[in-house]
Design a protein around this motif. Structure first.
Motif, PDB file in Angstrom:
ATOM      1  N   ALA A 195     -27.164-102.290  72.230  1.00 31.47           N
ATOM      2  CA  ALA A 195     -26.712-100.959  71.826  1.00 31.47           C
ATOM      3  C   ALA A 195     -26.862 -99.979  72.975  1.00 31.47           C
ATOM      4  O   ALA A 195     -25.980 -99.152  73.216  1.00 31.47           O
ATOM      5  CB  ALA A 195     -27.506-100.489  70.615  1.00 31.47           C
ATOM      6  N   ARG A 242     -26.816-100.687  76.150  1.00 36.38           N
ATOM      7  CA  ARG A 242     -25.781-101.002  77.138  1.00 36.38           C
ATOM      8  C   ARG A 242     -24.436-100.432  76.704  1.00 36.38           C
ATOM      9  O   ARG A 242     -23.704 -99.865  77.514  1.00 36.38           O
ATOM     10  CB  ARG A 242     -25.681-102.521  77.270  1.00 36.38           C
ATOM     11  N   GLU A 243     -24.144-100.527  75.427  1.00 37.23           N
ATOM     12  CA  GLU A 243     -22.849-100.077  74.940  1.00 37.23           C
ATOM     13  C   GLU A 243     -22.738 -98.560  74.915  1.00 37.23           C
ATOM     14  O   GLU A 243     -21.696 -97.997  75.248  1.00 37.23           O
ATOM     15  CB  GLU A 243     -22.625-100.604  73.518  1.00 37.23           C
ATOM     16  N   ASN A 244     -23.782 -97.900  74.468  1.00 33.60           N
ATOM     17  CA  ASN A 244     -23.679 -96.455  74.262  1.00 33.60           C
ATOM     18  C   ASN A 244     -25.084 -95.894  74.144  1.00 33.60           C
ATOM     19  O   ASN A 244     -25.633 -95.759  73.061  1.00 33.60           O
ATOM     20  CB  ASN A 244     -22.886 -96.186  72.973  1.00 33.60           C
ATOM     21  N   PHE A 298     -26.337 -92.985  74.661  1.00 32.96           N
ATOM     22  CA  PHE A 298     -26.459 -91.700  73.985  1.00 32.96           C
ATOM     23  C   PHE A 298     -26.579 -91.904  72.480  1.00 32.96           C
ATOM     24  O   PHE A 298     -27.445 -91.330  71.816  1.00 32.96           O
ATOM     25  CB  PHE A 298     -25.225 -90.865  74.322  1.00 32.96           C
ATOM     26  N   ARG A 299     -25.719 -92.783  71.938  1.00 34.18           N
ATOM     27  CA  ARG A 299     -25.729 -92.977  70.505  1.00 34.18           C
ATOM     28  C   ARG A 299     -26.991 -93.706  70.051  1.00 34.18           C
ATOM     29  O   ARG A 299     -27.528 -93.446  68.979  1.00 34.18           O
ATOM     30  CB  ARG A 299     -24.488 -93.752  70.062  1.00 34.18           C
ATOM     31  N   ALA A 300     -27.454 -94.636  70.893  1.00 43.46           N
ATOM     32  CA  ALA A 300     -28.686 -95.338  70.538  1.00 43.46           C
ATOM     33  C   ALA A 300     -29.823 -94.329  70.373  1.00 43.46           C
ATOM     34  O   ALA A 300     -30.637 -94.437  69.459  1.00 43.46           O
ATOM     35  CB  ALA A 300     -29.025 -96.368  71.604  1.00 43.46           C
ATOM     36  N   GLU A 301     -29.846 -93.334  71.245  1.00 39.99           N
ATOM     37  CA  GLU A 301     -30.892 -92.318  71.122  1.00 39.99           C
ATOM     38  C   GLU A 301     -30.678 -91.481  69.873  1.00 39.99           C
ATOM     39  O   GLU A 301     -31.630 -91.098  69.205  1.00 39.99           O
ATOM     40  CB  GLU A 301     -30.926 -91.439  72.368  1.00 39.99           C
ATOM     41  N   ALA A 302     -29.413 -91.217  69.578  1.00 42.67           N
ATOM     42  CA  ALA A 302     -29.127 -90.417  68.390  1.00 42.67           C
ATOM     43  C   ALA A 302     -29.525 -91.150  67.120  1.00 42.67           C
ATOM     44  O   ALA A 302     -29.797 -90.531  66.104  1.00 42.67           O
ATOM     45  CB  ALA A 302     -27.650 -90.041  68.353  1.00 42.67           C
ATOM     46  N   LEU A 303     -29.563 -92.490  67.172  1.00 43.06           N
ATOM     47  CA  LEU A 303     -30.018 -93.236  66.004  1.00 43.06           C
ATOM     48  C   LEU A 303     -31.535 -93.196  65.880  1.00 43.06           C
ATOM     49  O   LEU A 303     -32.085 -93.612  64.872  1.00 43.06           O
ATOM     50  CB  LEU A 303     -29.575 -94.695  66.092  1.00 43.06           C
ATOM     51  N   TYR A 307     -33.672 -94.353  68.575  1.00 41.49           N
ATOM     52  CA  TYR A 307     -34.343 -95.274  69.488  1.00 41.49           C
ATOM     53  C   TYR A 307     -34.757 -94.528  70.747  1.00 41.49           C
ATOM     54  O   TYR A 307     -33.957 -93.796  71.330  1.00 41.49           O
ATOM     55  CB  TYR A 307     -33.413 -96.425  69.869  1.00 41.49           C
TER      56      TYR A 307
END
Lengths: 358, 336, 265, 240
Positions: A210, A212-214, A216-221, A223
């Protein structure tokens, strides 16, 4: 399925290839007798594990590190220095492990935490700089490392070729300490690869993908990605150090050329790209292809070079000389990054399933 | 042309001079530590000379990154190629190079340097077209492709020139030192400083006084807008890439003469140094690159004199401390 | 409106911004916005482009840090908290530009969010397939957003509307106390819009949640919102029930730049 | 009245998103055409496609009789299209003067050009040697527009010039654009502010979901409240 962590090869050809490689490696001492074949097989095992641990970084987190050989070298030298200093006994092996793994871990942690502070794009360059400093350090501290000559040492009694468990007349091949060492290398490498397969297919491994893919979004989830990346860095470093230890045990030697040099780093890169980034299985395929080619194609190149020299073709003898092996690999590397960025495994997996499989 | 007095301007942003003061402060601090003024002067001159050579090699890399966001891990190959090409001229004409007249020396030295730059510029053209063009915007692939390029270039050099170390003696008139009081300054170091300074000034002039420079600075900030104003930035970038390659080649020639030998692995060695320099300077900044090069050379020279053991890791320590102070390098390029 | 019974309840969830301000250089993007949000109420945030709506959202969810002012959530000052920390505290955010893990499958996307909600961060010894609990939860959410038949598809291969649904699914998986939608129907084709609106309407039935919505489309706002706040040039210029706000002369005149009835003249 | 720019059947993808789905319209020479529509309708993508910053996958774009959809951005600029992007995109590290020098294709600016620019935007004269990055938002917008009109352009593409500006600045900007109009420029102007649109537009195009859903005279749309409601009622800005 459980042993493969729910991530089967997903391609008949790939499964077949992997089974063939595994069986061949398992049977090497019996079907390909001779020191050279055993050496190649042991190296394939060790590099498969080493490359798989690099794939955890490159393929699953998307970060290019040039410091992987540093950890490999730390493992090699830890065993070599311990056995050299404390003598050929198991306590020395344990001491090497006890010194090497924490050192690798701490360095990985330091690099990881430091590169978090700076721009992500610096990571590759920083690891390159640190690794080259470490290489210089290892060759300069010759009282410890033996400098350019490296450290040779004696193995514990049990692992020596002279220790015969089953005499020659039983199978036609003597089962000795050397063969035991080979199977230790094989089993340990297989375990490490299975462990890595587990890691990348665990909930934690998904988070890495996740990121690697994105990121920013991983942090928004929710993590905290910096910890995940540092964690992955440390795991990769520890596995690399373990592979380095196997390497030292197999070679009974550790030196800059066999464990630390930049050209090993390039080999790892080539293997992971050829095999297929982000697959773990690619490490096995990449290591097998690369090392077989290195050991057997080089002889072919030598013959071709000699033939070209005899025919009086200019330039070609130089280019085909076995020492120029890396030149052709470099070209192959560029071509594979460009044309086959998913490597052998990616190619095989993407192919439509064979008709019989439907 | 109407020039309007800028009396009524907005508050000007303060010039950030702390990084400029850093090498000066470092040099001054070293005087008491080293103790002898003549040693200090020799080391300082050596640092400046070495720094200038590294700057020449690194400047292209940093500009290419700033302008097109391309990380060229194969930059070291241009350095090695430059040095080797120069030997093609210098060795056959060794008698000219070793003659006792500066003019005769220059007759071989200048063409050698020019040839090296021409070849590396041409190589830059090929590398940009073949390796870089297909992977714009993909850092990971850029690193892999250019690393592959570095291997191929290095191996080709081995194949063509052999694995042995090739001697590259300094021309006779550049040997020796000028003696001022009890301070000895090697002639070649003066030359290196001079060339480096000229190139730094030239780059700064081009960047700040010409339309090309204006375009480069604008392109570093916003490529699309430069194109929208009708400029073909791809061509501009190719020009910068080739210039950077040629400068790396020139740096390679100078480094070879400085060490008086050439080996294909100088690319590897210097790649690391050059990377440290551009990281310290802030990727994309020429001024940062200049200061970074001097700092790296100073740490290497002073460090090598004071604590030779520490010299091994001094560059890493320098890099770590600079980045702890400024995580994006001394002069961060703001647009990225 | 089912919200009134909650207003008097002191234990209810609270989200409040006090004098929230952020400057970019000389530009004040959000300027002293004080506002509190109540559970069981869907608040639409409207305003012209560049009014600071998305910036206000980013300040609340932690993608940006305020220059001054504070954000109180559930009795805690979260102004200094990072985005991941706020997510864990219960602030869920769907993004304006679809923001997914493009090469992972639909189910992997949702599972990642489920996993984040359950706090499974460093579990590296059990393979994914062994976590039946996480998988079941992810499957349930996929069915709720009507993506159950597209589990194995890579997120990048979905239609725009399905991607928005997946985006909502990720947020639902986080089981937040606050749902923040940033133009959930932007760029959707007409037939895709109702699905997302239904989803939001369903979420509204749970009256313990706070729902914030940035939206341009007035019909969407009218059909969903219990309350509208209007931002203009970074300031809060109106706050109230939808009909009142839309009709208020302040909004019509100062913010729309149009005086009612005059444009036709 | 001849069409200076013609789009026909233009489809543009951004990544995997199919943003423009068959856009077709004419821009009459010497007039200002407003491009209206809600967020995400495809207005900015239309401008970027004309400018060649995103390549149309299919369809044709004709500027003054010549096809331009295959040209690279610099060539489209040279063909006479000036572009003022939404984000203004002034070069903030360069001075106001340097920003304008770049916009002048033939070397330095001459006195006539300067007089013409300063006539429109006195503030630029005042801050001539300042870094563009230190200007206010309105001043940056003016610099961005000045940059597009320094050279005579056949067509100006202007994307939401009033976005995020204070009302007083918006009024000044509208006056400037009106003046540019009076001098015969052809403009395609994206605008969310209906007031500004009404002031400036001769023609109007309304986009939704990647296609043009209405075209006509701006004055007619401004007078027809039910039609506005029908076309733009979805967005609060235009809501009556």
């Amino acid at each position: 399925m459980m042993i493969l962590s729910g991530d089967p090869p997903r391609s008949r050809v790939l499964s077949a290839l992997l089974v063939i490689i595994m069986l061949a490696l398992l049977a090497t001492p019996f079907i390909f007798p001779g020191a050279k074949a055993m050496n190649v097989a042991a190296k394939i095992c060790i590099f498969a594990a080493l490359v798989a641990s690099y794939d955890l970084l490159l393929g699953y987190t998307g970060s290019v590190s040039f410091a992987h050989t540093m950890f490999y070298g730390i493992g090699s030298y830890a065993i070599a220095i311990a056995l050299y200093a404390l003598g050929p006994n198991w306590a020395a092996v344990a001491a090497g492990v006890a010194a090497g793994l924490p050192l690798a871990l701490l360095l990985a942690l330091a690099i990881g935490l430091f590169s978090l502070r700076v721009e992500a794009i610096f990571f590759a360059m920083i690891t390159l700089a640190v690794a080259s400093a470490f290489l210089v350090l290892a060759s300069q501290l010759s009282w410890l490392t033996g400098g350019e000559d490296g450290r040779s040492f004696q193995l514990p009694e049990l692992l020596r070729p002279g220790t015969v468990f089953v005499p020659k007349d039983w199978f036609g091949i003597a089962i000795n300490g050397r063969i035991l060492t080979y199977y230790i290398v094989f089993a340990a490498s297989a375990l490490m690869i299975l462990a890595l397969l587990r890691v990348v297919n665990s909930p934690f491994g998904r988070v890495l993908q996740a990121i690697r893919e994105n990121r920013f979004r991983a942090e928004a989830l929710g993590y905290r990605t910096v910890f995940h990346l540092t964690y992955a860095n440390c795991i990769a470093a520890v596995i690399a150090a373990l592979a380095g230890m196997l390497n030292a045990l197999w070679l009974r030697y550790a030196g800059p050329d066999t464990s630390l040099s930049f050209s090993i780093m390039l080999d790892i890169l080539l293997m992971v790209v050829i095999g297929g980034m982000g697959t773990i299985y690619g490490a096995i395929i990449g290591a097998a292809i690369f090392l077989l080619a290195e050991n057997y194609l080089q002889a072919l190149m030598g013959a071709a070079s000699a033939a070209a020299a005899e025919a009086g073709v200019p330039l070609l003898p130089g280019l085909l000389h076995p020492d120029r092996w890396l030149l052709w690999l470099g070209l192959l590397f560029i071509a594979s990054v460009y044309f086959f960025p998913t490597g052998v495994v990616g190619r095989l997996r993407n192919k439509p399933r064979p008709a019989s499989g439907r | 042309m109407t020039e309007i007095a800028a009396t009524d301007t907005l508050p000007k942003p303060k010039r950030d001079i702390a990084p400029v003061l850093l090498p000066i402060a470092l040099a001054l601090v070293m005087i008491p530590l080293i103790g002898s003024v003549s040693s200090w002067a020799t080391l300082t001159v050596a640092s400046l000379a070495m720094g200038m050579m590294i700057f020449i090699m690194a400047s292209g890399l940093t500009l290419v990154f700033g302008l097109m966001d391309v990380l060229n891990f194969g930059h070291g190959a241009f350095i090695a190629v430059g040095a080797y090409i120069a030997t093609l001229v210098l060795l056959p004409l060794a008698s000219f190079a070793q003659a006792d007249s500066l003019l005769t020396n220059l007759v071989v030295l200048v063409p050698a340097a020019l040839l090296a730059m021409a070849v590396t510029a041409a190589l830059g053209l090929v590398v940009e077209r073949v390796l870089v063009l297909p992977v714009y915007g993909q850092h990971l692939k850029q690193i892999l492709m250019t690393t592959g390029g570095l291997i191929v270039a290095e191996q080709t050099l081995y194949a063509l020139f052999g694995p042995q170390i090739i001697p590259m003696p300094l021309p006779a008139s550049l040997r020796g030192s000028f003696i001022i009081g009890d301070i000895a300054i090697a002639k070649y170091r003066l030359l290196a400083m001079l060339v480096g300074l000229v190139i730094f000034v030239a780059i700064e002039l081009v960047l700040n006084r010409t339309k090309i420079g204006l375009l480069i600075r604008a392109g570093v900030e916003n490529r699309e807008m430069v194109e929208s104003l009708g400029y073909r930035i791809r061509r501009l970038f190719l020009g910068v890439f080739m210039t950077g390659s040629a400068l790396a080649g020139l740096g390679g020639v100078m480094w070879g003469l400085y060490r008086e030998q050439v080996h294909a692995s100088i690319g590897d060695e210097l790649t690391v140094l050059v990377f440290i320099v551009v990281i310290i300077g802030g990727l994309g900044s020429i001024t940062g690159c200049f200061i970074g090069a001097i700092l790296v050379a100073m740490v290497a020279n002073y460090g090598g004199f004071l604590v030779p053991k520490l010299a091994l890791v001094s560059n890493i320590l320098l890099m770590v401390s600079v980045l702890m102070w400024r995580p994006r390098g001394l002069y961060a390029v703001t647009s990225r | 409106m089912a919200t009134n019974s909650y207003w008097g309840c002191h234990m209810a969830l609270t989200l409040e911004t006090r004098d929230l301000t952020i400057r970019f250089g000389g530009h004040v993007a959000v300027n002293g916005v004080s506002c509190s949000f109540r559970p069981g109420e869907l608040t639409a945030i409207v305003g012209p482009n560049g009014a600071g709506k998305t910036t206000y959202f980013n300040l609340i969810s932690g993608q940006l840090r305020a220059t001054s002012g504070s954000i109180l959530f559930d009795g805690t000052d979260i102004t200094g908290h990072s985005a991941p920390l706020r997510t864990r505290a219960g602030l869920g955010r769907a993004f304006q530009l679809t923001n997914l893990f493009p090469n992972l499958s639909v189910e992997e996307n949702v599972r990642l969010a489920v996993q984040a909600e359950r706090g499974v961060h460093y579990d590296l010894l059990r393979p994914w397939m062994a976590r039946r609990d996480l998988i079941a939860r992810a499957d349930a959410i996929l069915d709720q957003v009507a993506l159950g038949n597209r589990r194995q598809v890579a997120a990048t291969a979905l239609s725009h509307g399905d991607q928005r649904k997946l985006e909502v699914a990720l947020m639902m998986a986080l089981e937040p106390k606050v749902f923040m939608f940033d133009e959930p129907t932007a760029g959707m084709s007409i037939d895709e819009v109702p699905v997302v609106l239904d989803l939001i309407a369903k979420l509204k039935q749970d009256t313990s949640k706070i729902i914030l919505l940035v939206e341009h489309k007035m019909d969407v706002v009218r059909s969903l919102a219990d309350r509208i706040i209007v931002l203009h040039n970074g300031r809060l210029v109106a706050d109230g029930k939808p009909a009142e706000v839309i009709a208020s002369p302040i909004v019509q005149e100062a913010y729309l730049g149009i005086t009612p009835g005059r444009s036709a003249a | 009245m001849s069409a200076l720019l013609t789009l026909s059947g233009v489809h543009t993808y951004v990544g995997r998103y199919h943003i423009l789905q068959g856009v077709a319209f004419d821009i009459p020479e010497g007039q200002t055409t407003m491009l209206l529509g809600r967020n995400g309708a495809g207005k900015t993508t239309t401008l970027r496609t004309i400018m060649g910053l995103w390549q149309a996958r299919s369809g044709t774009i004709t500027l003054a009789g010549a096809r331009i959809e295959q040209l690279a951005t610099p060539d489209i600029a040279r063909a006479g299209v000036g572009y003022v992007p939404e984000s203004m995109a002034v070069f903030s590290d360069l001075t106001v003067k340097e920003n304008l020098i770049l916009a002048a294709s033939n070397g330095p600016l001459d006195d006539a050009q300067l007089a013409w620019i300063f006539g429109f935007f006195p503030a630029l004269k005042k801050f001539w040697l300042s870094r563009a990055g230190s200007l206010s938002g309105g001043q940056k917008q003016m610099l961005s527009i000045a940059r597009a009109i320094v050279e005579p352009r056949k067509l100006l593409l202007i994307d939401e010039p009033t976005k995020g500006l204070a009302p007083a600045i918006v009024m000044a900007l509208i006056e400037c654009l009106k003046e540019i109009k009076r001098r015969g420029a052809t403009i395609l102007l994206v605008e969310q502010n209906f007031h500004a649109a009404r002031e400036l537009g001769d023609q109007v195009l309304v986009m939704d979901n990647g296609t043009i859903v209405h075209r006509g005279e701006m004055a007619a749309l401004a007078a027809d409240v039910p039609l506005q409601e029908h076309l733009l009622g979805l967005s609060l800005e235009a809501h009556q």
